[in-house]
Structures are given as C-alpha cells and as structure tokens.
Scaffold this motif. Sequence first.
Motif, short mmCIF file in Angstrom:
data_model
loop_
_atom_site.label_atom_id
_atom_site.label_comp_id
_atom_site.label_asym_id
_atom_site.label_seq_id
_atom_site.Cartn_x
_atom_site.Cartn_y
_atom_site.Cartn_z
N GLN A 1 1.08 -1.13 0.06
CA GLN A 1 0.18 0.09 0.00
C GLN A 1 0.91 1.14 -0.01
OE1 GLN A 1 -3.05 -0.08 3.37
NE2 GLN A 1 -4.21 -1.23 1.87
N HIS A 2 0.38 2.31 -0.63
CA HIS A 2 1.14 3.48 -0.78
C HIS A 2 0.08 4.60 -0.60
CE1 HIS A 2 4.53 1.21 -2.37
NE2 HIS A 2 3.28 0.41 -3.01
N SER A 3 0.56 5.61 0.04
CA SER A 3 -0.80 6.65 0.06
C SER A 3 -0.25 7.75 -1.01
CB SER A 3 -0.43 7.60 1.37
OG SER A 3 0.89 8.15 1.58
N LEU A 4 -1.48 8.26 -1.30
CA LEU A 4 -1.35 9.11 -2.47
C LEU A 4 -1.91 10.56 -2.09
CD1 LEU A 4 -2.98 6.87 -5.38
CD2 LEU A 4 -0.55 7.42 -5.21
N LYS A 5 -1.50 11.47 -2.52
CA LYS A 5 -1.87 12.94 -2.37
C LYS A 5 -2.04 13.72 -3.60
CE LYS A 5 -0.30 13.39 2.64
NZ LYS A 5 0.86 14.14 3.24
N GLN A 6 -3.07 14.34 -3.57
CA GLN A 6 -3.22 15.15 -4.91
C GLN A 6 -2.35 16.08 -5.12
OE1 GLN A 6 -7.37 16.18 -5.47
NE2 GLN A 6 -6.80 18.05 -6.74
N GLY A 7 -1.74 15.98 -6.40
CA GLY A 7 -0.68 16.82 -7.02
C GLY A 7 0.68 16.49 -6.31
N GLU A 8 0.89 15.37 -5.70
CA GLU A 8 2.26 15.06 -5.15
C GLU A 8 2.49 13.42 -5.79
OE1 GLU A 8 2.83 14.98 -1.00
OE2 GLU A 8 2.02 17.15 -0.89
N TYR A 9 3.72 13.33 -6.33
CA TYR A 9 4.13 12.37 -6.80
C TYR A 9 4.51 11.02 -5.68
CZ TYR A 9 5.13 14.12 -11.57
OH TYR A 9 4.98 14.62 -12.61
N THR A 10 4.35 9.80 -5.86
CA THR A 10 4.96 9.01 -4.96
C THR A 10 6.34 8.90 -5.29
OG1 THR A 10 4.55 7.11 -6.58
CG2 THR A 10 2.56 7.68 -4.97
N ASP A 11 7.01 8.31 -4.22
CA ASP A 11 8.20 7.72 -4.72
C ASP A 11 8.37 6.74 -5.55
OD1 ASP A 11 9.47 9.28 -2.65
OD2 ASP A 11 9.34 7.55 -1.25
N TRP A 12 9.39 6.19 -6.24
CA TRP A 12 9.35 5.15 -7.42
C TRP A 12 8.69 4.04 -6.60
CZ3 TRP A 12 10.00 6.40 -12.12
CH2 TRP A 12 10.90 7.20 -12.48
N ILE A 13 7.75 3.37 -7.24
CA ILE A 13 7.26 2.22 -6.90
C ILE A 13 7.39 1.13 -7.76
CG2 ILE A 13 4.81 1.09 -6.47
CD1 ILE A 13 3.82 3.96 -5.51
N SER A 14 7.95 -0.02 -7.25
CA SER A 14 8.52 -1.05 -7.77
C SER A 14 7.18 -2.01 -8.30
CB SER A 14 9.12 -2.00 -6.81
OG SER A 14 9.61 -2.95 -7.77
N VAL A 15 7.03 -2.20 -9.60
CA VAL A 15 5.87 -2.89 -10.03
C VAL A 15 6.22 -4.32 -10.74
CG1 VAL A 15 4.33 -0.98 -10.34
CG2 VAL A 15 5.78 -1.59 -12.06
N LYS A 16 5.64 -5.17 -10.57
CA LYS A 16 6.20 -6.63 -10.95
C LYS A 16 5.00 -7.37 -11.75
CE LYS A 16 8.11 -8.91 -7.38
NZ LYS A 16 8.02 -9.82 -6.37
N PHE A 17 5.43 -7.89 -13.11
CA PHE A 17 4.84 -8.40 -14.03
C PHE A 17 5.02 -9.73 -13.97
CE2 PHE A 17 4.51 -3.88 -15.10
CZ PHE A 17 3.09 -3.72 -15.58
N ALA B 1 21.57 1.87 -7.99
CA ALA B 1 20.04 1.76 -7.31
C ALA B 1 20.45 1.39 -5.79
CB ALA B 1 19.33 0.67 -7.94
N LYS B 2 21.30 0.24 -5.61
CA LYS B 2 21.89 0.17 -3.95
C LYS B 2 22.28 1.17 -3.27
CE LYS B 2 20.92 -4.29 -4.52
NZ LYS B 2 19.52 -4.89 -3.84
N GLN B 3 23.01 2.06 -4.09
CA GLN B 3 23.51 3.35 -3.46
C GLN B 3 22.75 4.30 -3.14
OE1 GLN B 3 26.92 3.79 -2.61
NE2 GLN B 3 27.51 5.66 -2.79
N GLN B 4 21.75 4.56 -4.24
CA GLN B 4 20.93 5.97 -4.09
C GLN B 4 19.43 5.54 -4.14
OE1 GLN B 4 22.71 8.00 -7.69
NE2 GLN B 4 20.53 8.22 -7.96
N GLY B 5 19.19 4.53 -4.11
CA GLY B 5 17.56 4.08 -4.54
C GLY B 5 17.18 4.08 -6.04
N PRO B 6 15.96 3.82 -6.30
CA PRO B 6 15.55 3.66 -7.54
C PRO B 6 15.50 4.92 -8.14
CG PRO B 6 13.78 3.02 -6.03
CD PRO B 6 14.92 3.47 -5.05
N TYR B 7 15.85 4.96 -9.74
CA TYR B 7 15.86 6.23 -10.23
C TYR B 7 15.47 5.91 -11.67
CZ TYR B 7 20.13 3.44 -11.87
OH TYR B 7 21.05 2.71 -12.26
N ALA B 8 15.31 7.02 -12.42
CA ALA B 8 14.82 6.96 -13.61
C ALA B 8 15.86 6.53 -14.79
CB ALA B 8 14.57 8.43 -13.96
N THR B 9 15.30 5.52 -15.41
CA THR B 9 16.23 4.90 -16.38
C THR B 9 15.69 5.11 -17.82
OG1 THR B 9 15.14 3.04 -16.46
CG2 THR B 9 16.81 3.07 -14.79
N LEU B 10 14.67 5.61 -18.22
CA LEU B 10 14.20 5.74 -19.60
C LEU B 10 15.02 6.75 -20.17
CD1 LEU B 10 11.69 5.31 -21.50
CD2 LEU B 10 10.58 7.29 -20.50
#
Lengths: 700, 278
Positions: A292-308, A360-369
């Motif tokens: 579960q992650h909390s959402l606030k209007q107009g604020e991004y969540t942190d990077w959330i890992s999604v698993k397919f 990623a281990k050093q600083q957490g998830p980041y944008a890779t696109l």
Amino acid sequence: MVAVISTTGVLGYIGPGAGFALAGSFLAIFAAIVSALMMVMFWPVRRLFRLLFKKSPPKKPRFKRVVVLGLDGLDYGLTSRLLNEGKLPNLARLRDTGNLNPLASTLPPISPVAWSSFQTGVNPGKHNIFDFLRPDEKTYRPKLSSVEIRSGKKSIGYGPLKFRFPTSDVRMLRKSKPFWSVLSDYGIFNCVIRVPITFPPEKLRGVQLSAMCVPDLRGTQGTFSQYTTREKSEGEKTGGEVHYVNRNDDTVECELLGPPNPNKPDAGDMRLPFTVSITGQQSATLTINGTQHSLKQGEYTDWISVKFRTGFRSNVLGVCRFMLLSTDSQFDLYVTPIHIDPEHPAMAIGYPKVYPIYLAKQQGPYATLGLAEDTWGLSEEVLEDQHFLQQCSDIDIEREAMFFDGLEKVPEGFCVCVFDGTDRMQHMFWRYLDESHPARPAKVPTAFATAIEDLYGRMDDLVGRTMAKCDDDDTLLMVLSDHGFNTFRRCIDLNRWLEENGYLVVNDDERNKDYLAGVDWSKTRAFAIGLTGIFVNRAGKFDHGIVAPEDAAELRDEIAAKLRDLVDPNSDAKAIKSVYQAVKAYRGPYKENAPDLIVGYAGGYRVSWDSAVGRTNTTIFSDNTKAWSGDHCVDPSVVPGVLFANHEIVTTHPRLLDIAPTVLEMFGCPVPDYMDGRVLEVGDRKAVDLSAQETELEVA
Amino acid sequence: MLTQIAVSLNSIANPIGQVLLAPIEWLPGWLSATLIGVVTGVLMLVVFKYTSNQSAIKRTRDQIKANMLALSLFKDDLGVSLRSQGRLLTGALRLILHALIPLAVLMIPMILILGQMSLWYQARPLRIGEESVVTVQLADESTDAVQAITLNTNDAVEVIAGPVRVSSKNMVCWKVMPIRDGQHQLEFKIGGETSLKEFVVGGAFEPTSQKRPAWDWNEVVMHPRETPFAPDSIVQSIEVTYPQRDALTAGTNNWVIYWFVISMVAAFVAKPFLNVNL
C-alpha cells in the motif's frame, strides 16, 4: 553457529531474524577485512602487471582527470545574458578561471546527432546518426535512428527436450568509436553517466549508464498512463494512454499495462491490477503488488516497484511514480512511463551490468528511461507545469547523486555526466520567456515567469558544487552543451510544402494518417520525416522509389533553391535560413543513409508536429500552441552551445566535434586519424580573486 | 531480582510448553524437532519484522551491497577501494545496531522456548533397571547436614549404593535404580525439612528435568521445570544423571544445532513471502 556449538546451554542464540542480521553483519565485516587485506597485498602486483603488460598512453598526460559536465541545450546567448546580469556566479567564476566560448553544434543541432559527434569526434556521415528517426526503406515508416530492438527466440536442448525462450536483440546503430573506448585501450578509467546514444551499453574500461533510447518496460520511448472516470473522448494522447475507469463508491479498480509476456507472445500486454481507495478529498491509498502507498493530490509517490509475472518464479520488474490528479467530481490518476527497474534490469542498461544495480543500491531507484522527463504528459495537458517541473527537478537530484558519486570514485580518469532536464525544461517553458509566443497564456503564472532563468540558476549551483569537487590543477573541468535553444513559434509543414510544389502526392482522405500512410509513392519524388530531413524517393534506395539516381542531384538542387525562398505570410520573414545537401555537408561511409536535404530553419521556426510523424496538413504554416514551445531543430548557427572550462581554451571557434580529440590529447593518447575534430589548445588556469568576484556580483 | 523474574517467566512458560510441546511425546523425534524449528523460525522472523526498523535495515543492506559492488567496479584506485571497505564496515556495524532492538525483544522468548525444548531433547528418561546417580548439593555452612540427609526409598526406585558423603564439597550422592515407569518424586529429609526432586522413568520422550536448581537465575533459566530451592534452603540443588539421547536431530546437544539450522532455513525460505529485510 560457532556460538551455538560452543555453548553447552542454549543462551547463544536469539532467533533467526536477529541471528541472520548478526551473522550477515559479521560476514560483511569479515569480508571487508579480508578483501581490504587482499587489496593492499595485491595492489602493487596489479600496478606492476599493468605497467608491464598493458598499453599506456605514449605521451605524458596533461591532466590526471578530465571531467565533462554536459548541460543539454544550455544556450550560449541566454547564458551570456544571465552572466552579464550577474545571475550565474559559479559559471562566471568558471569562465574567469578558464573561459567561455560558443560551442558549434552539429548539422542538425539535435541531441542524438550532437552527442554522437561529441563521443566519437566525427561528423554524422561517419557515425550514422542524422535525426531521432529515419524512414524504413521498405515501408517508409519511421524508426529509431540509433537503436534497433528485435525480438527473437533462442533454444537449448535437442529433440523433445528442446526448450525455446524469447530473447531480444538490441543493436546500436551509431557507428564509429566513442573516445572513451580509445581511453580504455590505454588503460584509462572512464565513468560515463547518461550520455545520449550510449544504448545498448558498450564495453569500456570503467562504468557506464545508458541514456537516450533506453526504452521503458513496454519497449516504447516513454508511454505515460492516465486513469480517469471522465467520459470517453475521441483522439489519442501522443506519448500516453488514457484508461477509462469506473468508480464504485470510493474504490477505483485499474490495470497497469506492461510489456507483452515473452512466454505468451499472443496473449497481448501483461496487466497488473491495482486499486485506488479514495480516503479523503485529496488523498487516496494505492494498493499494488500487495503493498500500500498513500497518494496525495498533486504529489508524486516515490518510485514504486511494479512486478509483472511472466511465469513461475519469473517476473519483469519496473518502477514508476503515481500522482493523484483529482478526486472531486472526476477521478484522475497519472502514472509515469514504467521505467526499467535499475535494481533488476530487464535488459542491460549499463556497463558492466551491475553498474545500474550498484547505483540503485547506493541511492535508491532512479529514472532509467532514455527521455526520462515526461514532456508528453505536459504537452497533452495531463500534467500541469508544476508537476513537470517537479519531475525534472527530482530527476536532476538523482542524476547529481550519480555524478558526484562518479567524481568521488574517479580521482584519476575521465568522468562525464549529462543532465538533460535543461533541454526538456526549455522545450516546455520557453513560452514564458518569449513574450510573443502563441502558447504563452494571457496571464503568466508568477511561479513560472522566470522558470528558465531559475533553471539556469539551478544549473549554476550544480556547476558550483562540481567546481568544489574539481578544485585542483590536475583536473580539467569542462561544462558544455550540445546545442543552444530558440523559440518555436511557428510550425512548417514540409510535406505540405512538398505537396504544393508538386514533389509529393497525398490521397486527400488519408491526409491525417501517421507515418506517411496517405502518400501515393508512385507519384512522390520527395518526402519529409523526422525533425529536419527531406528524403528524395530514390529508386534503389526505397522500395517504391521513382527518382532515378542520376536525377537525384538536380532534384535536390531544385528543392533546396525553392525552399530557401520560403516566406512566412504572417510576418513576411524568411522561414528557412539554409538548406544543406547531405552529399556536401557530410563525409564518411554512412552519408548515404542521411536525409538528402537538411533544413536549417530560421529562429522561431521548426518542422510541424504532423509533418515530423509523416502526416500532411492543408496549410504550410501554423502557430505552435503546444507547451513544447522552445526548440533547437533550426540552423546550427542559430543555436550554438556553450563551452566553459576551468583552463583557458585558446583555440577560437571550438566545435562539439573537437571535444573527443581534445580529451584524448589531455590524457596523452594519440588521436585516431578518422576523427574529424581537432585538438583544442588548452591553456592555463587563471587565478581568480574571489573577493573581487563577490564585489562585482554585488554591483551587478 | 533476576532469579525471581526467571522463576515468574518459567511459571508462565511451563504450562504453555506443556501444552504446545505435548505432541513431541508421540511424534518421531526428527519430525517434532523439524516442526518446532520451522514454526519458531517463521514466528521469530515475523517478530523481527515488526520489532525492527525495516526500511533502515533495507537502506543499510543496500549500502553494504553497493559498497561491495564498488569494490569490484572501482578497484583501480586504492584510496577509493579502502574508502568503500571503510563504508562496508560501518554499514555492517549499523546493521548490528539495527538488530539490537529485535535481539532484545527476541532474547527472552527464545530462552524460554529453548529451555522448554531442552526438557524434551537434552536427556532421555531412565529405563527400568538402568542405574543413575543422584547428587544433592548442600549449602556451604551446613557441614552437619551432609551427615544428616537421607533419601527415602519408595516403590519406584531402589538405592544401589550410597550415600557417599563428601563433606569438603557439601555434597551427597546415591546410586539408584528405577524399578517402575512413571513420573516419580525422590524425597530427601534433613531435620524436619523435606526436599523433592522429579525422577522420570519410562517413555522415549517425556519432559525430563535433570536438576532442581539453586536460587540462581542462570540455573533457573537452564532448568526451568522445577521450582528452585530458596536462597536460605539447606539443600541447594538436586541433580539426577539421565542418559544422553543418541540422535542426530533430537539427541543430546545435537537438538539445538539442528533446531538452529532448521529455524534459519525456515526463516530464510519464508523471508521473501513475508517480505522481511534482515
């Protein structure tokens, strides 16, 4: 274990959880001590081995370390203005210790071309990148010019025990050799972070994180998702998908679209269900993958890992950020494109493969696109300015952490990092800088009135922090941009112009189809696709080509001459500054792949949105009313980049092409003959009186 | 104080252990030891999850992994490598710090669980006709008591030899032989005071208390089943020598190693399902 065995009683153990933690810690301590001892013991041996058996630069290096900070799209004119106004104190200090020069970009001055020339030191005719897109010779459909991703199948075993599994073959289309490969040959360590056109990653001595053209998890160049309870509307959002969902009381059930299942290619895209429970007027709870992650209007969540899930114990992992846009009358949720999870990359996005994992281990998830900032989200009015600004700023923070880690880890060698938020921000916020821009709102929001100046200010701060880490005579620091920037007020539909001048024939009822689908190839002699190129429909090159090779030169001359005279009826100004012929502008084995003509637009003009993707409108000129309001796809002379250095660059009129040979020379490595750039003469570092500098700033 | 706490905790743990560990009596030893290892391993993992700072542990673990990767990625420069080593060490120390709270929380239940398990696995009950030594330890100041103490025989046990009175050590020993199955009590008399000690004869698995301990927290923890003697008691402890249990999984001393391994493996297997950072 030893504790347990050695005690006659049972007091030595406190449970598997803490036991694991303690055992793990002691193991880490043990590993650290042993490896430190080994390292100290073997270090002299390794040095000696390298000295004796590895190739080393034939000349004495001028610097121990060369650092290049790339600020994509930093404009020379605007930078100079802000410097004169005293708004960029750190860049001013850098200029005063070395100097500032306009840096000539490439033809065309667009990032894939320019950064390819930066890294190879050759003109596009030798590195084969002429635009973002190139037409397929069979179908005329545009495809990425720098990378080709093919899916295939591999098999292991024999007969009934033969197992097939899907693979993807990612091929770099950029030719020639980056200068860090040459440095690697001479044993020099490289840290190459997010330089465009480095995907797929290539082997080097050092580390590399790829950038432009790294796809998202779905294999696109970035597809955002919007979930809404609004009524279905016609038309598609470019660069994104709208999912129409239902709200049951305070719950909205949604599905995140993933890549196709490699084990069931016919089953379509994988889907990951998630639930949004609205908990308040501006808040909600997102439940995805059991967390579960909390959402606030107009604020991004942190990077959330999604698993397919692709099969038993096999998954494809991505990361994305969610933002609740509205819960009032309508529910609206934005999801960034699903980036490849750097901690569990689905494909190689760096070299060695563990480098992205290390980061990623050093600083957490980041944008890779590749194009990490979602410009389409803003352009398609799903995001608002502040949302986009936040995205850019967050990505810059991630990038800075990587860069500074690289600076710390590379006290000797080459270190380069490109920040491309500067490019994306200027693309999207130029309308607030240009008072005559058609997309400028009647009332400019105060927060964004100086958005671009603020951006330059932020980059200036970054330069200041970088300088603090490069403050020694053994480091050459260069801050450069691949091109400058200009306003983009008016769109030119090149295909319409070609049509009006009899070079292209379009079926009227298919005019709005993408990718030149409406073009009658049997009657078309030239067409435009991409940002700056016109292609002659040559027989032998294209499957439906009708222009005989011997007639191509005459046709090119004719089109170029006419196009140069194109005048905007709104202002009577010439819209094209110059038209270049690839055969004359480029040298090298790949110039045949270039567009026949490269259009150098005058300031304020650019190819129209429709024309770029192969549609043909009914008018040549139109206003650009999109948020994407600044651009650099113009004549290179209109948009020079910048070159700051902490040592004086003595050579006049430096070019982006010159950086590669210059860096090689600084490390004492020979410059390969194939390089088109020349070695820039690097002078001394000037002493700067900081107190005088401060006084000057106060006056300013 | 500590002894009183240990006695109180044992008074809770004994009836619970009696009920929860009752299946040991009729299950094969390896199976009961395995089941207990698995259940306690998973339970302790859950406790660890909720008593530790999971996000801080994940961050620290990631940092440790990053520094390990840095050692291979940036091995050219000795200074950089040594800095990574230093960070690796501080990360490991931080991880130990993060384990302190769950360690403190888990320690008491673990001691109680292991104390209860030791009753079942550490020794085997005597068989009929199997000789054993019973040792009574008396208080230091009671030299007369060494001479005075007697063991009352009953229909469950026969004295084979003794008493052997060792005045210098305030110790009296008897060699005894059980003659009837069951949970019996040995009765010792000194003056008007009677002291009892459990004496177990028979089945393969029964809770077997080797010692009725003195008023000492360490002893009380190790021998939780019987009430310790009061600090001012003339009799300080009574110990029965039970035979060792020969089994790899549920035998004397081996059971704790087996339990350690099984609980670790179970926790390790359950870790991804329970989403616990260790």
